[in-house]
Design an enzyme around this catalytic site. Structure first.
Site, PDB file in Angstrom:
ATOM      1  N   TYR A 115       0.836  -1.193   0.000  1.00 52.78           N
ATOM      2  CA  TYR A 115       0.000   0.000   0.000  1.00 52.78           C
ATOM      3  C   TYR A 115       0.876   1.251   0.000  1.00 52.78           C
ATOM      4  O   TYR A 115       1.778   1.394   0.833  1.00 52.78           O
ATOM      5  CB  TYR A 115      -0.872  -0.089   1.249  1.00 52.78           C
ATOM      6  CG  TYR A 115      -1.786   1.038   1.580  1.00 52.78           C
ATOM      7  CD1 TYR A 115      -2.710   1.525   0.662  1.00 52.78           C
ATOM      8  CD2 TYR A 115      -1.777   1.591   2.859  1.00 52.78           C
ATOM      9  CE1 TYR A 115      -3.584   2.544   0.999  1.00 52.78           C
ATOM     10  CE2 TYR A 115      -2.657   2.592   3.217  1.00 52.78           C
ATOM     11  CZ  TYR A 115      -3.548   3.072   2.279  1.00 52.78           C
ATOM     12  OH  TYR A 115      -4.426   4.075   2.634  1.00 52.78           O
ATOM     13  N   ASP A 187      -0.415  -6.990   5.739  1.00 49.83           N
ATOM     14  CA  ASP A 187      -1.673  -6.276   5.514  1.00 49.83           C
ATOM     15  C   ASP A 187      -2.652  -7.261   4.886  1.00 49.83           C
ATOM     16  O   ASP A 187      -2.430  -7.755   3.788  1.00 49.83           O
ATOM     17  CB  ASP A 187      -1.428  -5.077   4.579  1.00 49.83           C
ATOM     18  CG  ASP A 187      -2.671  -4.220   4.381  1.00 49.83           C
ATOM     19  OD1 ASP A 187      -3.789  -4.748   4.437  1.00 49.83           O
ATOM     20  OD2 ASP A 187      -2.500  -3.007   4.145  1.00 49.83           O
ATOM     21  N   LYS A 212     -12.734  -1.134   4.779  1.00 44.50           N
ATOM     22  CA  LYS A 212     -13.067  -1.745   3.491  1.00 44.50           C
ATOM     23  C   LYS A 212     -14.174  -2.791   3.630  1.00 44.50           C
ATOM     24  O   LYS A 212     -15.305  -2.472   3.897  1.00 44.50           O
ATOM     25  CB  LYS A 212     -11.816  -2.348   2.869  1.00 44.50           C
ATOM     26  CG  LYS A 212     -10.601  -1.426   2.845  1.00 44.50           C
ATOM     27  CD  LYS A 212     -10.801  -0.156   2.061  1.00 44.50           C
ATOM     28  CE  LYS A 212      -9.465   0.525   1.801  1.00 44.50           C
ATOM     29  NZ  LYS A 212      -9.521   1.972   1.661  1.00 44.50           N
TER      30      LYS A 212
END
Length: 398
Positions: A115, A187, A212
């Site tokens: 990310y 992650d 999310k």
């Protein structure tokens, strides 16, 4: 009686209904407080003592009351962990994990597919604290091992990776880490405990952006850090409390609401996404489809071995100029332009390929990339929308 995860997700975090509570709501209320009261000084001192021993017991509102505790239990069930810690956002959760487990002078290895904001955290806060990092592709274990330094303490990965959804061989990475006594932090927002469970594959810490798929409605920001090793949990516990992380009880309530339907939402979105992959496979402009659950993805074998499901995320490299790609994205009627995901709505983003220059998995000769999140709309309607937008992009000259 042992129950499946899906059954637990429907029953955990509900308000008690028993002989002491003969009438109760289905949903546990949002319990807001800043101050906790104690019946006596002895109770107050007992709380301090139990907190010092690592128990999850509330002494001040920052930790959260029953609503928070219920959701932390849900996160442990989702991820297969023993303790969960909440943070105000996914990036906060990443910060919590790294600031808890690394010290000045330490070095960490970071997968080059992570990310994007992790790089910013690294470039600013961590480097200022004299924590160094090396980014590398983790597709080859020899390369990974060659980058380990004497002061390396941790390997940080994201699998599948950001933007291109590169599936990593997490068990192989864990084997290298254990050989060198390193921690593995991953992650897991993509899998969110339903489609992928990194702790079961040997990782030490799983970080999830609750924002999310767990939230599922694009109406909250939250992160979670989950672990099962007692020594790691102790480090996380001490540091997260010292750093003052706190989450809103109302946001936690929304997360509990969202997690009830995560399985059915993700399965529906995964099914639609495979149909979208099949559609783009037939388009002349398609150069590569990035979605590990798609049989033609180069990482499909790893996905099939390690994952439990999939979701609505995919990227497509198109043989379009930037001008054509912009027309395609802006011509879509059912897709909003945005770079979040995990909600009920379909989203699209025209990826700046400069962000991919450091990704070994990216073919630098490809002219454009679009990242899409497939929502809960009719997939036939979405495909019809693609068709009309592609026709407009093809008409662009130059």
């Amino acid at each position: 009686m042992a129950h499946s995860l899906l059954t637990k997700l429907s029953h955990l975090g509900t308000a008690p209904c028993d002989e002491f509570h003969p009438r109760a709501p289905v949903a546990l209320p949002s319990m807001r407080t800043s101050t906790v009261r104690f019946n006596s000084i002895d109770d107050l001192h007992d709380t301090y003592k139990r907190q010092a021993a690592g128990e999850r017991i509330v002494g001040y509102g920052r930790m959260g009351m029953d609503t928070h505790a219920a959701f932390e239990q849900i996160m442990c069930e989702l991820e297969g962990g023993s303790r969960a810690f909440l943070a105000p956002s996914g990036l906060n959760a990443i910060s919590m994990a790294l600031l808890s487990l690394l010290s000045a002078g330490d070095h960490m290895l970071i997968a080059d597919c992570v990310y994007g904001p992790v790089r910013q955290l690294d470039d600013t806060v961590l480097r200022r604290m004299n924590i160094s990092s090396t980014y590398c592709s983790m597709r080859d274990m020899a390369t990974l091992e060659a980058n380990i330094q004497p002061n390396t303490k941790l390997i940080y990965v994201e699998s599948p990776g950001s933007l291109l959804f590169e599936m990593l061989d997490l068990p192989a990475i864990v084997t290298v880490a254990k050989k060198h006594n390193l921690l593995v932090v991953t992650d897991n927002t993509w899998g969110s405990g339903i489609a992928y469970r990194p702790l079961d594959l040997g990782a030490d810490v799983s970080v999830v952006a609750v924002t999310k798929y767990i939230g599922g409605h694009s109406d909250l920001l939250m992160g979670a850090v989950v672990a099962k090793d007692e020594a790691v949990i102790k480090q996380l516990d001490i540091n997260q409390y010292a750093l003052g992380f706190s989450t809103s009880a109302d946001d936690v309530w929304l997360a509990i609401r969202g997690v009830r339907t995560i399985d059915v939402r993700m399965k529906r979105q995964a099914e639609s996404t495979l149909k979208v992959c099949e559609f783009f496979e037939q388009q002349a402009e398609t150069l590569q489809i990035y979605h590990p659950a798609y049989a033609k993805d180069v990482n499909h074998a790893l996905w099939k071995r390690d994952a439990l499901g999939s979701n609505g995320m995919l990227s497509v490299a198109l043989n379009f100029t930037k001008a054509q790609t912009k027309v395609f994205v802006e011509a879509l009627e059912l897709f909003s332009i945005g770079y979040s995901w995990g909600g009920y709505e379909s989203l699209i983003d025209m990826v700046n390929t400069d962000f991919l220059k450091n990704h070994a998995y990216w073919n630098q000769n490809y002219p454009s990339l679009v990242r899409m999140h497939i929502g809960l709309e009719s997939v036939e309607d979405l495909i019809a929308d693609y068709e009309q937008a592609l026709a407009k992009a093809r008409a662009v000259v130059g």
